[in-house]
Design an enzyme around this catalytic site. Structure first.
Site, PDB file in Angstrom:
ATOM      1  CG  ASP A  10      -1.644   1.266   1.440  1.00 51.38           C
ATOM      2  OD1 ASP A  10      -2.302   1.700   0.485  1.00 51.38           O
ATOM      3  OD2 ASP A  10      -1.566   1.840   2.550  1.00 51.38           O
ATOM      4  CG  ASP A  12      -1.639   7.639   0.512  1.00 47.22           C
ATOM      5  OD1 ASP A  12      -0.791   8.534   0.359  1.00 47.22           O
ATOM      6  OD2 ASP A  12      -2.542   7.394  -0.320  1.00 47.22           O
ATOM      7  N   GLY A  59      -7.803   4.138   3.390  1.00 47.02           N
ATOM      8  CA  GLY A  59      -7.563   3.116   2.366  1.00 47.02           C
ATOM      9  C   GLY A  59      -8.645   3.015   1.301  1.00 47.02           C
ATOM     10  NE  ARG A  62     -12.171  12.355  -4.740  1.00 49.83           N
ATOM     11  CZ  ARG A  62     -11.345  12.138  -5.752  1.00 49.83           C
ATOM     12  NH1 ARG A  62     -10.106  11.778  -5.533  1.00 49.83           N
ATOM     13  NH2 ARG A  62     -11.755  12.283  -6.990  1.00 49.83           N
ATOM     14  CB  SER A 137      -4.712   8.229  -3.715  1.00 53.74           C
ATOM     15  OG  SER A 137      -4.431   9.545  -4.135  1.00 53.74           O
ATOM     16  CG  ASP A 195      -1.518   2.381   6.459  1.00 49.23           C
ATOM     17  OD1 ASP A 195      -1.881   2.011   5.324  1.00 49.23           O
ATOM     18  OD2 ASP A 195      -1.629   3.555   6.863  1.00 49.23           O
TER      19      ASP A 195
HETATM   20 MG   LIG Z   1      -2.611   3.232   3.713  1.00 51.93          MG
END
Ligand SMILES: [Mg+2]
Length: 252
Positions: A10, A12, A59, A62, A137, A195
């Site tokens: 992942d 971010d 995660g 949007r 994203s 995360d």
């Molecule tokens: Mg993340």
């Protein structure tokens, strides 16, 4: 278990120190509408950029994140359309408010990679473990490039790809499966590193060989929540990965 041949990260909060910026942008987006969404003159309480971010938004694409928050607060808005201008009247408009706030943040605040990322990516490359990055994203690819990480991963599946291929967002495993498909490695030989709670759940649903939860903040309950949502193992950063991926493939 089969040997791990590839790791799908992942972006971010795992590779880039950007999760707090996303959380802050969501807070700007939601909190500016609280009065409008209040019932009987009482505004909704402010968005909790830690607990609610983690449980409902982190995660996810949007639209899904906005909808999860609104649903949890009992706020019933029409879906609207992806082209809706930023506003408080539709789910897409609220999602657009988040995008606008995040884009504004990026203009003033650079996104940095975490210090452990580059050495770990290099160690994995040295061990012939292939690496890819995924993100819901559309900003992921340019941000990875600015952070100097794009050349350290073989490929990126981001929000732009997800939209083009109509891939559902996490907790659906579609993003991770697409990365594995492009790497041409079967999921049983791929480790997923995440995360977000929705992300480790996606790792579990996709039947990946190893699901590693990353708990950088080490807040109370963080580790337990990641394990509960599908992580096989939880680490505070990426440092244990080279060993985790090599030992997971050791013969019994
Ligand atoms: Mg993340």
């Amino acid at each position: 278990m089969k040997p791990v041949r590839a790791v799908v990260f992942d972006t971010d909060g795992v590779l880039l120190d950007s999760a707090a910026l996303h959380a802050a942008a969501w807070k700007t987006a939601f909190d500016g509408c609280l009065e409008e969404w209040g019932a009987d003159g009482a505004p909704q309480r402010p968005f909790d950029a830690e607990g609610e971010y983690r449980e409902l938004v982190d995660g996810k694409p949007r639209y899904d994140g906005a909808l999860a928050f609104l649903t949890a607060r009992g706020i019933d808005l029409p879906s609207g359309a992806p082209a809706d201008a930023p506003g408080c009247g539709t789910v897409w408009a609220v999602a657009a408010r988040k995008e606008k706030a995040f884009a504004r943040t990026l203009r003033s605040q650079p996104v940095e990679p975490f210090a452990d990322v580059e050495p770990v990516l290099e160690a994995l490359a040295g061990a012939a473990v292939r690496c890819a990055a995924v993100s819901a994203s559309r900003h992921a690819r340019p941000l990875l490039e600015v952070a100097g990480l794009l050349q350290l991963v073989e490929l990126v599946v981001d929000g732009t790809d997800a939209a083009r291929l109509a891939l559902p967002g996490k907790p659906d495993p579609a993003l991770f499966l697409e990365a594995a498909r492009r790497l041409d490695v079967e999921p049983a030989q791929v480790a997923v590193v995440e995360d977000a709670l929705a992300g480790v759940e996606a790792g579990q649903r996709g039947h990946f060989g190893l699901v590693v939860g990353i708990d950088r903040a080490e807040k109370p309950g963080g580790r337990a929540a990641l394990l509960e949502h599908g992580a096989d193992v939880v680490a505070a950063d990426l440092t244990p990965l080279p060993e985790l991926t090599s030992t997971s493939g050791a013969p019994p």
